[in-house]
Design a protein around this motif. Structure first.
Motif, PDB file in Angstrom:
ATOM      1  N   SER B 236      28.278  31.118   9.245  1.00  0.00           N
ATOM      2  CA  SER B 236      29.284  30.103   9.526  1.00  0.00           C
ATOM      3  C   SER B 236      29.848  29.497   8.251  1.00  0.00           C
ATOM      4  O   SER B 236      30.954  28.979   8.260  1.00  0.00           O
ATOM      5  CB  SER B 236      28.695  29.009  10.419  1.00  0.00           C
ATOM      6  N   ARG B 237      29.092  29.520   7.174  1.00  0.00           N
ATOM      7  CA  ARG B 237      29.595  28.912   5.957  1.00  0.00           C
ATOM      8  C   ARG B 237      29.430  29.834   4.746  1.00  0.00           C
ATOM      9  O   ARG B 237      28.655  29.544   3.835  1.00  0.00           O
ATOM     10  CB  ARG B 237      28.854  27.596   5.668  1.00  0.00           C
ATOM     11  N   PRO B 238      30.151  30.958   4.733  1.00  0.00           N
ATOM     12  CA  PRO B 238      30.079  31.795   3.529  1.00  0.00           C
ATOM     13  C   PRO B 238      30.563  30.991   2.326  1.00  0.00           C
ATOM     14  O   PRO B 238      31.500  30.207   2.470  1.00  0.00           O
ATOM     15  CB  PRO B 238      31.017  32.966   3.845  1.00  0.00           C
ATOM     16  N   VAL B 239      29.890  31.166   1.202  1.00  0.00           N
ATOM     17  CA  VAL B 239      30.201  30.302   0.061  1.00  0.00           C
ATOM     18  C   VAL B 239      31.251  30.881  -0.862  1.00  0.00           C
ATOM     19  O   VAL B 239      31.659  30.225  -1.812  1.00  0.00           O
ATOM     20  CB  VAL B 239      28.946  30.004  -0.781  1.00  0.00           C
ATOM     21  N   SER B 240      31.644  32.129  -0.660  1.00  0.00           N
ATOM     22  CA  SER B 240      32.628  32.700  -1.569  1.00  0.00           C
ATOM     23  C   SER B 240      33.446  33.738  -0.832  1.00  0.00           C
ATOM     24  O   SER B 240      33.081  34.201   0.242  1.00  0.00           O
ATOM     25  CB  SER B 240      31.936  33.363  -2.768  1.00  0.00           C
ATOM     26  N   GLU B 241      34.562  34.072  -1.437  1.00  0.00           N
ATOM     27  CA  GLU B 241      35.395  35.102  -0.836  1.00  0.00           C
ATOM     28  C   GLU B 241      34.627  36.400  -0.723  1.00  0.00           C
ATOM     29  O   GLU B 241      34.749  37.131   0.260  1.00  0.00           O
ATOM     30  CB  GLU B 241      36.662  35.314  -1.675  1.00  0.00           C
ATOM     31  N   PHE B 242      33.792  36.690  -1.745  1.00  0.00           N
ATOM     32  CA  PHE B 242      33.002  37.916  -1.711  1.00  0.00           C
ATOM     33  C   PHE B 242      32.128  37.959  -0.467  1.00  0.00           C
ATOM     34  O   PHE B 242      32.112  38.943   0.277  1.00  0.00           O
ATOM     35  CB  PHE B 242      32.136  38.029  -2.971  1.00  0.00           C
TER      36      PHE B 242
END
Lengths: 569, 384
Positions: B236-242
């Motif tokens: 739910s909360r990916p920290v980066s575009e990667f």
């Protein structure tokens, strides 16, 4: 690569010894540790004796006489010997590959009745003493020989006799080395290539050939080495017109007692062999290809179609002409007595009546078997350790080690035998009266075989299998025992067979060091051949037949020993 | 929004495995780059990353098969430097199993017990129990070469579990199996590890596998840890575009944030998050791309969840040009069982992905208008 990392926080409390804190850890020391045994063995039983005899030649009075080197090298006769040695070896190798590769293919891929017998039959010549082979070929193509009787055809004193005898000898090298690996290559690889659009030959060339190449190169190298250093065959069949380096060394050492010249020639042969091994190392380049080996029993099938049957027939025919015919002539001669045929020569072997021996010649059978068994054990131990080291290590040190182990193959047996005599006669290495001397010399020739046979198979063992064993708690030794050994058991048996066979047939060195009351079979045969008279000749043929049968029986027994779980190999 | 390179989930003195700034180089290039990680006893941690992200090397370093160039590996609090693989007491299930071809199933599973000197009888019992556990009752005498991929997998698992390793490591545990089998096995594995209380460190490139298996997911990129967290967290909360793209989210664009409005290639998008104004990355989950209205003449399913938005009804009554939202052409549709993924070509900005129910899916070539659900947006660090 740093040994210790700048780790923040408290240092590790009980760190292991600094030596183990290197990048590759303890594994780095595995290969050198395994190499110690073989290196010591070779230093003491090869390097030392050979150095001793060469030094004796070049430093007869404690002074180096190096001027002689130039003299020998400038000699026109010696140059001719060198040239002949080289080109006949190349021709012999090419001819052997040409004739034996179809045989290797047939034995690897086809299933037919008598296959095991065929494999044993082609191996028999390889273990026959050269003098016997020479005699057998004389009986076939020499004066009064079979072909002379039939068509007035004589080939002795021609180079063809030498080449044919070399093929006869080395057929098994190609069949065993190449065919052994070939039979374990998954045929489906080729099938896959076929489905991708490759023709039958194209698929073989692109898929099978690259996989076979290391074995092929090894076989070619062995054949070249053997024929380059050929001795008995050339001496008997070549007549005075042809001499290899080895023959010349023998002549200089044993007949002319010209140790300085012999020493120079020994060094010359050394240099040539070293160059060959260098070329070999460069071409093969030791690619560690993890081949997917499968059970040999699952890869063969009956020949299909006219073409394959024709190929099988052709191979059988060539084996009959090349291998069986000379052996047949040998047997025929052993049975020929003045008034027809009989077993008189064999009966004479059990007595000392002829006065040639202090013991009945038949005792040589027991001597030979016992000595060969010990030599095989030594060869397996030294060769096995060396192969294990070569599998684990890479780099210059290990490659040099690899080449060193091959040197005995390229060294004059006469040099080694004579070197044993003059070098190993002072304490603490006074082995002159020890029965171990002969097995040690024979093991020297067996070790390269063990390594050549074991190495491709050991290298093909996937390293991750060992790693899997390690993560399950197996120490490196245990992993070797549990993973490598079962996978290479077949190769080990094969290697043992080779080592045993070359020990049985070893002549050049043994003749110098065998005790008079304990002759081996080849020595006894040579002694009989050296005597004049029909009876001695007949007995020599009879004893040769016995040796041949012993070898055949051994090889057949080895063919039968298969690893218990081979179905899963 | 800061990248969470959490060293570990708090101070864990009882961590079964602890990596401190672990670095492994191949040919000078760091393959594992200063990785900090802790795995608690009984926990299942999944390292997730594309191939070449260094995850396999990480496992090999823990197993002692690759030597670290820096940092420490601690197992049960003890530094493992200089300790050879066979004394580490960790199990590793290789990607391609690496079963011993010369041994049958029982000998493979019992290998670790045998080298430890466990008696034949006890060994037989434990092998039988393990085979029972992995669903291969009575397979002791079978040749491993005759097993199917799934069966080999189970044997490899049983073999790795047999010596009772304090840490079990799985390298792409289900990588080579077909999907049905994989989904079934993942559930089996999870309940098995729960039951046994096994500490597990797995690596995979398959997010589905990782999320189904793990208590905690570690996303790796180029040898570094990009994000750590519970599957729900990471999802739910990916920290980066990667991480977002690796998880399969493709609706990512650079944006400028003012208050709660992100100005991007698709126009102004309302976000639910509070963050300082300035450049950001904007992720809109496919489920947050709401379809409003297909072209007149197409059936406009009012019952569809995606169109049942406030304002949806109003949109249909208004003229098309006056409609709010972003006009898109439906380029393609991918059926995913219970829903459909729509590939949209918007009038401005990069392509969009949207999900909708099977029945509500507009046809290919249809023109739709989309709006973005603020709750389904995630602000990411600005992309370089």
């Amino acid at each position: 690569m740093t040994d210790t990392a700048p780790v923040p926080g408290p240092p590790p409390p009980t760190g292991p010894a600094p030596a183990t804190r290197t990048r590759t850890g303890p594994r780095r020391f595995v290969a050198p540790a395994l190499m110690v045994g073989p290196v010591v063995f070779f230093a003491v039983f090869f390097g030392y004796p050979v150095t001793a005899i060469v030094a004796r030649g070049l430093r007869p009075d404690g002074e180096w006489e190096l001027g002689h080197v130039g003299e020998v090298l400038a000699d026109e006769g010696i140059r001719q010997v060198l040239w002949f040695t080289t080109w006949q070896a190349a021709a012999s190798t090419a001819l052997t590959l040409l004739l034996a590769l179809p045989g290797a293919y047939v034995l690897a891929r086809f299933r037919f009745p008598g296959k095991r017998l065929l494999r044993a039959v082609v191996t028999v010549p390889f273990v026959l003493p050269t003098v016997v082979v020479g005699a057998a070929f004389l009986g076939l193509i020499g004066r009064g020989g079979l072909l002379d009787d039939l068509w007035g055809l004589r080939l002795d004193t021609t180079v063809w006799a030498i080449l044919l005898a070399h093929v006869f000898f080395n057929y098994a090298v190609v069949v065993r080395t190449v065919g052994g690996l070939w039979s374990q290559l998954d045929p489906r690889q080729e099938e896959a290539a076929r489905l991708l659009g490759a023709g039958a030959f194209g698929a073989w060339r692109r898929v099978t050939l690259p996989a076979l190449l290391p074995a092929l190169a090894a076989a070619a190298l062995m054949v070249f080495l053997f024929t380059f250093t050929s001795f008995g065959v050339v001496q008997i069949l070549g007549g005075p017109g042809y001499a290899t380096l080895e023959v010349e060394i023998y002549r200089q050492t044993a007949q002319l007692l010209d140790l300085p010249t012999a020493a120079v020639l020994t060094l010359l042969q050394f240099a040539a062999v070293a160059a060959m091994l260098g070329v070999h190392g460069w071409t093969v380049h030791r690619r560690e290809s993890a081949l997917r080996l499968v059970d040999a029993a699952a890869t063969d099938r009956p020949p299909r179609g006219a073409g394959e049957r024709l190929l099988l027939g052709g191979v059988l025919l060539s084996v009959a002409a090349l291998v069986l015919l000379p052996l047949g002539v040998l047997i025929e001669r052993s049975l020929r007595v003045p008034d027809g045929y009989g077993f008189a020569h064999y009966r004479a072997l059990a007595t000392t009546d002829t006065g040639t021996f202090v013991v009945p010649p038949l005792e040589a059978v027991g001597n030979s078997l016992r000595i060969a068994a010990v030599a095989t054990l030594i060869a397996l131990l030294v060769g096995g350790l060396a192969a294990a080291a070569l599998t684990r290590g890479a780099g210059r040190l290990v490659r040099g080690f690899d080449a060193m182990l091959m040197l005995p193959l390229g060294t004059s047996a006469v040099t080694v035998g004579f070197g044993f005599l003059i070098a190993l006669d002072t304490p603490p290495l006074d082995l002159r009266s020890s029965w171990l001397l002969v097995p040690l010399a024979q093991a020297l020739v067996g070790v390269p075989f063990v390594i050549r046979v074991m190495l491709p198979v050991l290298r093909a063992v996937d390293d991750r299998l060992r790693q899997a064993a390690a993560t399950l708690g197996a120490s490196p030794l245990r992993a070797w025992w549990e993973v490598d050994l079962p996978l290479v058991r077949r190769a080990l048996v094969l290697a043992a067979g080779f080592a045993f066979a070359v020990s049985l047939g070893e002549f050049g060195a043994t003749v110098f060091i065998a005790r008079p009351d304990e002759p081996t079979l080849p020595v006894a045969i040579a002694r009989l051949l050296g005597r004049a008279g029909e009876a001695n000749y007949g007995q020599a043929m009879a004893l040769s037949t016995v040796l041949m049968l012993v070898c055949a029986a051994t090889l057949l027994a080895l063919e039968r020993i298969r690893p218990a779980r081979s179905g899963e190999f | 929004m800061t990248k969470t390179t959490v060293p570990s989930s708090g101070p864990v003195p009882g961590a079964m495995l602890r990596l401190e700034a672990l670095t492994v180089r191949y040919g000078g290039r760091p393959v594992v780059d200063a990785v900090d990680l802790a795995v608690d006893a009984g926990e299942t941690v999944c390292v997730l990353g594309p191939s070449g992200s260094g995850k396999s090397t990480l496992l090999r370093a823990v197993a002692g098969l690759a030597a670290p160039d820096g940092g420490r590996v601690l197992l049960g609090g003890r530094d493992q430097e200089g300790i050879p693989p066979h004394r580490r007491g960790v199990g590793l299930m290789f990607q391609d199993h690496q079963l011993f071809p010369q041994h049958d199933v029982a000998a493979n599973v019992g290998f670790g017990l045998r080298v430890r000197g466990t008696g034949r009888e006890e060994r037989g019992e434990r092998v039988a129990r393990l085979l029972d556990m992995v669903g291969l009752v009575g397979a002791e005498r079978r040749a491993v070469t005759a097993l199917s991929g799934g069966e080999q997998q189970r044997v490899a698992l049983a073999r790795a579990l047999a010596p009772g390793p304090r840490l079990l490591m799985l390298d792409e545990p289900l990588g080579q199996l077909d999907r049905g089998l994989r989904e079934r096995l993942v559930v089996e594995l999870r309940s098995l590890f729960r039951r046994l209380g096994t500490t597990v460190l797995a690596v995979t490139h398959d997010q589905g596998e990782a999320f189904a298996l793990a208590d905690r997911v570690v996303v790796m990129r180029d040898g570094r840890v990009e994000q750590t967290g519970s599957p729900v967290d990471v999802w739910s909360r990916p920290v980066s575009e990667f991480v977002a793209r690796f998880l399969g989210f493709s609706n990512v664009v650079p944006a400028t944030l003012t208050g709660t409005t992100a100005q991007c290639a698709w126009g102004a998008v309302e976000v639910a998050e509070d963050a300082p104004d300035g450049p950001v990355g904007l992720l809109v989950r496919p489920g947050g791309v709401r379809l409003s209205e297909p072209l007149a003449g197409h059936d406009a399913p009012a019952s569809g969840e995606h169109t049942a938005q406030p304002g949806g009804a109003a949109d249909t009554t208004a003229g098309r040009d006056a409609l709010p939202g972003l006009g898109c052409v439906v380029k393609g549709r991918t059926f995913r069982g219970d829903h459909v993924v729509l590939h949209l070509d918007p009038e401005r900005g990069p392509d969009l992905e949207a999900t909708c129910s099977l029945r509500a899916a507009p046809a290919e070539g249809a023109v739709v208008r989309v709006r973005f659900d603020p709750e389904e947006t995630v602000l990411l660090p600005p992309t370089g």
